[in-house]
Design an enzyme around this catalytic site. Structure first.
Site, mmCIF file in Angstrom:
data_model
loop_
_atom_site.group_PDB
_atom_site.id
_atom_site.type_symbol
_atom_site.label_atom_id
_atom_site.label_comp_id
_atom_site.label_asym_id
_atom_site.label_seq_id
_atom_site.Cartn_x
_atom_site.Cartn_y
_atom_site.Cartn_z
ATOM 1 N N SER A 242 0.829 -1.192 0.000
ATOM 2 C CA SER A 242 0.000 0.000 0.000
ATOM 3 C C SER A 242 0.864 1.242 0.000
ATOM 4 O O SER A 242 2.079 1.161 0.065
ATOM 5 C CB SER A 242 -0.894 0.020 1.232
ATOM 6 O OG SER A 242 -0.107 0.325 2.363
ATOM 7 N N LYS A 243 0.226 2.379 -0.081
ATOM 8 C CA LYS A 243 0.949 3.647 -0.112
ATOM 9 C C LYS A 243 1.972 3.772 1.017
ATOM 10 O O LYS A 243 3.015 4.357 0.842
ATOM 11 C CB LYS A 243 -0.043 4.805 -0.003
ATOM 12 C CG LYS A 243 -0.825 5.046 -1.279
ATOM 13 C CD LYS A 243 -0.207 6.174 -2.092
ATOM 14 C CE LYS A 243 -1.139 6.663 -3.175
ATOM 15 N NZ LYS A 243 -1.149 5.817 -4.355
ATOM 16 N N ARG A 244 1.620 3.207 2.129
ATOM 17 C CA ARG A 244 2.515 3.303 3.287
ATOM 18 C C ARG A 244 3.895 2.718 3.037
ATOM 19 O O ARG A 244 4.875 3.121 3.641
ATOM 20 C CB ARG A 244 1.893 2.611 4.484
ATOM 21 C CG ARG A 244 0.782 3.400 5.154
ATOM 22 C CD ARG A 244 0.063 2.534 6.154
ATOM 23 N NE ARG A 244 1.023 1.865 7.040
ATOM 24 C CZ ARG A 244 1.415 2.362 8.198
ATOM 25 N NH1 ARG A 244 0.926 3.502 8.603
ATOM 26 N NH2 ARG A 244 2.272 1.711 8.940
ATOM 27 N N HIS A 245 3.950 1.715 2.183
ATOM 28 C CA HIS A 245 5.235 1.077 1.928
ATOM 29 C C HIS A 245 6.053 1.809 0.889
ATOM 30 O O HIS A 245 7.074 1.337 0.450
ATOM 31 C CB HIS A 245 5.029 -0.366 1.470
ATOM 32 C CG HIS A 245 4.245 -1.157 2.438
ATOM 33 N ND1 HIS A 245 2.885 -1.275 2.348
ATOM 34 C CD2 HIS A 245 4.617 -1.852 3.524
ATOM 35 C CE1 HIS A 245 2.466 -2.016 3.347
ATOM 36 N NE2 HIS A 245 3.487 -2.379 4.069
ATOM 37 N N GLY A 246 5.519 2.947 0.461
ATOM 38 C CA GLY A 246 6.296 3.759 -0.445
ATOM 39 C C GLY A 246 6.038 3.514 -1.901
ATOM 40 O O GLY A 246 5.551 4.389 -2.577
#
Length: 471
Positions: A242-246
Site C-alpha cells: 500500500s501507499k505506506r510502503h512507499g
RNA sequence: GCUCCUAUCGUCUAGAGGCCUAGGACGGAGCCCUCUCAAGGCUUAAACCCGGGUUCGAAUCCCGGUAGGAGCGCCA
C-alpha cells in the site's frame, strides 16, 4: 507455441505485482517463441480512465515489455460478446434472470445469516418440469450462465498444482448486465478463446474465478487454456502493498532511481528461482524461466535487496545505456547535463558508490552546477587555515600542469603530498571539500580530471578565500 | 460463515525420501584493503510453524491443528 497476455483493468497505475505478472507472461511466451499481448479490460466504464491506460503503457514501455500485437480494448469488442451471449441463450447454456438487485441483496443477507456461502439460488434458472414465474413488467433481465449442478472442475494450475472445485460451490454468474454490457468473467473467456491464448497467467486472486471460466469455455465447446496463478507481492511488513510502503507504481521505481532491467531482475527472482543464480540478463530470463520453480506462496518486497540488484546493474551495464536514465534524473533535479563532463565517464566513476540513479545524480551534481555552499562538518574539519595553505599552493601547482589528465593529476597530487611528507588523505580531503562541497567523491585524480581545469582552479581559490574570510 | 490457497534463516529462496552437520543471496556482525564514500576479499550469527502418522530413513509423502492470505458483486 505459446500465446500469453497481460490484461490489466485501467483503474490505476501499473503496480509492481502487475508488472511481475506481465513479466512472467512475457518471459513464458518468449521462451517458446510465442506471442505476448496486452489487453485493456475496460468494461467497467465508471472506473476506467485514459490516464490509467497511459500510465500502464508508460510503465510497460519503460520496462521494455512489448506487446506483439496492437493493444486490445474490450470496449471495442461488445458486438462479439453480444453475439456469444446470443449463442448461449439459444443453446440453453445461459438464461435470463429478472431478479432485482434489492432482491439479490436480501437473498445474500439471509444466506449469510444462515452462515452459508452467499450465492444465487437459481430462482430464474430453467429446469425440466420447473415452472418459471412470469417476467415482471418493464424489468430488463440480466443474462446468467447456466453452471453445471453436479460434478467437479479440476484445475491443473502450473504453479499451485491440482485444485478441485465442486460445481455445487459455484453459482450462476451474470455474464451480461441488464444494460447489455458483458461482465468481466465472460469477456475474459471470450477474449482468451478468440485470441488463442494458450496460457493464462494472472494473479492468484483469480483462482476462484477459474472454475467458472472453465465451465463457460466448456459450454462454448472449446478446450480451456493452461492456467498459472501467481501469488501476490506483499509489503515489507507482510501486509498488502500500500501507499505506506512507499512504492507501488512502476513509475515510482523509476523516480527512485531504478534501472528498468534491474527492477525486472528483482521481480523475476521474487517467487522464481534458478538454483542459486541471482542476476540474469533478459536473454537468460527468457531461456530459463519456468513455472516449475515459481513459488506458490506470497513474497515480500525487500527494498534492500532491490537496491542491491540495482547497484549490480549500475556496475555492469554499458554506461551508454545507463546514461539515458542518468540524464533523466539529472534533469529531474534541475541539473543541465550539458553543463559539464560527458555522462559516461561520470557514470564509470560513480557507479560503484551509488545504489540508485537518484544517488548518482545527487552525488554528481557538483560536476554540472555551482557549489551550493560546503557541508558544514566537512568544511570545519578540512577547510582550516592549514588546509587553505595547502590548497593555495596546490592551485598554483595545478595551474602549471601542462596536461589535464587523470594520470597527470595523480602524479601531481601524490607528488604534492609526498613533497610535504603528508599522506594523500591530508591533501585529498581538503581538495574534496573545496571542489565537491563535501568529503565524498570518486578518487581525487578522477574527480579533478572530470571537473576540468577551470572549475577546479576556481573552486580551490574560492575555498582559500572562504577560509580567509572566515578568520 | 462457506470455498480455495499458502507455510525453510529478519527477507528472497535452494531442496522432487537418504547427497542436509539444511546450501546461496540481501541485510546484520567482525576482520582485511584503503585518499573519502564505496567497491572488493575473508570470517561469522541466523530457518525446516506445531502434532500425529507412512517409512529402515521425512524439510521433502499423508492426516489434523495453528497462523496468514484470497474469493464469495449487474467490480475487475
Amino acid at each position: 507455441m505459446a500465446v500469453t497476455r497481460f490484461a490489466p483493468s485501467p483503474t490505476g497505475y501499473l503496480h509492481i505485482g502487475g508488472a511481475r505478472t506481465a513479466l512472467f507472461s512475457y518471459l513464458y511466451a518468449k521462451r517458446f517463441g510465442g506471442k505476448f499481448l496486452l489487453r485493456i479490460e475496460d468494461t467497467d466504464r465508471e472506473r476506467s480512465t485514459q490516464e490509467a491506460v497511459d500510465a500502464i503503457f508508460e510503465g510497460m514501455a519503460w520496462l521494455g515489455l512489448k506487446s506483439d500485437f496492437a493493444e486490445i480494448y474490450q470496449t471495442q469488442r461488445f458486438d462479439r460478446y453480444a453475439e456469444v451471449v446470443k449463442q448461449m441463450l439459444a443453446a440453453g447454456t445461459a438464461y435470463h434472470c429478472y431478479a432485482s438487485k434489492e432482491e439479490l441483496d436480501q437473498m445474500r443477507a439471509e444466506q449469510m445469516a444462515r452462515k452459508e456461502k452467499p450465492r444465487y439460488d437459481g430462482r430464474w434458472r430453467p429446469e425440466e418440469g420447473k415452472v418459471l414465474p412470469a417476467p415482471p413488467e418493464g424489468v430488463r433481465p440480466v443474462v446468467r450462465f447456466r453452471n453445471p449442478l453436479d460434478g467437479q472442475v479440476v484445475l491443473k494450475d502450473l504453479i499451485k498444482g491440482e485444485i478441485v472445485f465442486d460445481n455445487k460451490e459455484l453459482d450462476d454468474l451474470i455474464i451480461a448486465r441488464a444494460d447489455g454490457v458483458p461482465t468481466y468473467n465472460f469477456c475474459v473467456v471470450v477474449d482468451d478463446w478468440d485470441m488463442g491464448i494458450t496460457h493464462v497467467i494472472r494473479g492468484d486472486d483469480h483462482v476462484n474465478n477459474t472454475p467458472r471460466q472453465i465451465n463457460i469455455l466448456k459450454a462454448l465447446g472449446t478446450t480451456p487454456p493452461e492456467y498459472a496463478h501467481v501469488s501476490m507481492i506483499l509489503g515489507a511488513d507482510g501486509a498488502k502493498l500500500s501507499k505506506r510502503h512507499g512504492a507501488l507504481s512502476v513509475t515510482e521505481y523509476r523516480a527512485m532511481g531504478f534501472m528498468p532491467e534491474a527492477l525486472l531482475n528483482y521481480l523475476v527472482r521474487l517467487g522464481w528461482s534458478h538454483g542459486d543464480q541471482e542476476l540474469f540478463t533478459r536473454q537468460e530470463m527468457i531461456e530459463k524461466f519456468d513455472f516449475d520453480h515459481v513459488s506458490a506462496s506470497p513474497a515480500r518486497f525487500d527494498m534492500e535487496k532491490a537496491y542491491w540488484v540495482n547497484h549490480q546493474y549500475l556496475k555492469i551495464t554499458d554506461p551508454a545505456v545507463v546514461a539515458t536514465e542518468f540524464d533523466w534524473h539529472l534533469r529531474r533535479i534541475g541539473v543541465d547535463p550539458a553543463n559539464g563532463p560527458a555522462l559516461e565517464p561520470v557514470i564509470e566513476q560513480q557507479r560503484e558508490r551509488c545504489r540508485t540513479l537518484v544517488e548518482m545524480a545527487e552525488k554528481s551534481r557538483f560536476f554540472y552546477a555551482d557549489l551550493d555552499g560546503y557541508n558544514e562538518k566537512d568544511a570545519a574539519k578540512h577547510l582550516t587555515a592549514e588546509g587553505a595553505v595547502l590548497l593555495d599552493e596546490l592551485a598554483a601547482a595545478l595551474e602549471a600542469l601542462p596536461e589535464w589528465s587523470a594520470p597527470a593529476l595523480h602524479v601531481a597530487v601524490n607528488g604534492f603530498a609526498a613533497g610535504r611528507g603528508l599522506g594523500l588523505g591530508k591533501v585529498a580531503q581538503p581538495i574534496r571539500v573545496a571542489v565537491v562541497g563535501m568529503a565524498i567523491s570518486p578518487p581525487i585524480d578522477q574527480t579533478l580530471f572530470l571537473l576540468g581545469r577551470d572549475r577546479t582552479l576556481a573552486r580551490l581559490k574560492a575555498a582559500v578565500a572562504y577560509v580567509q574570510n572566515k578568520s
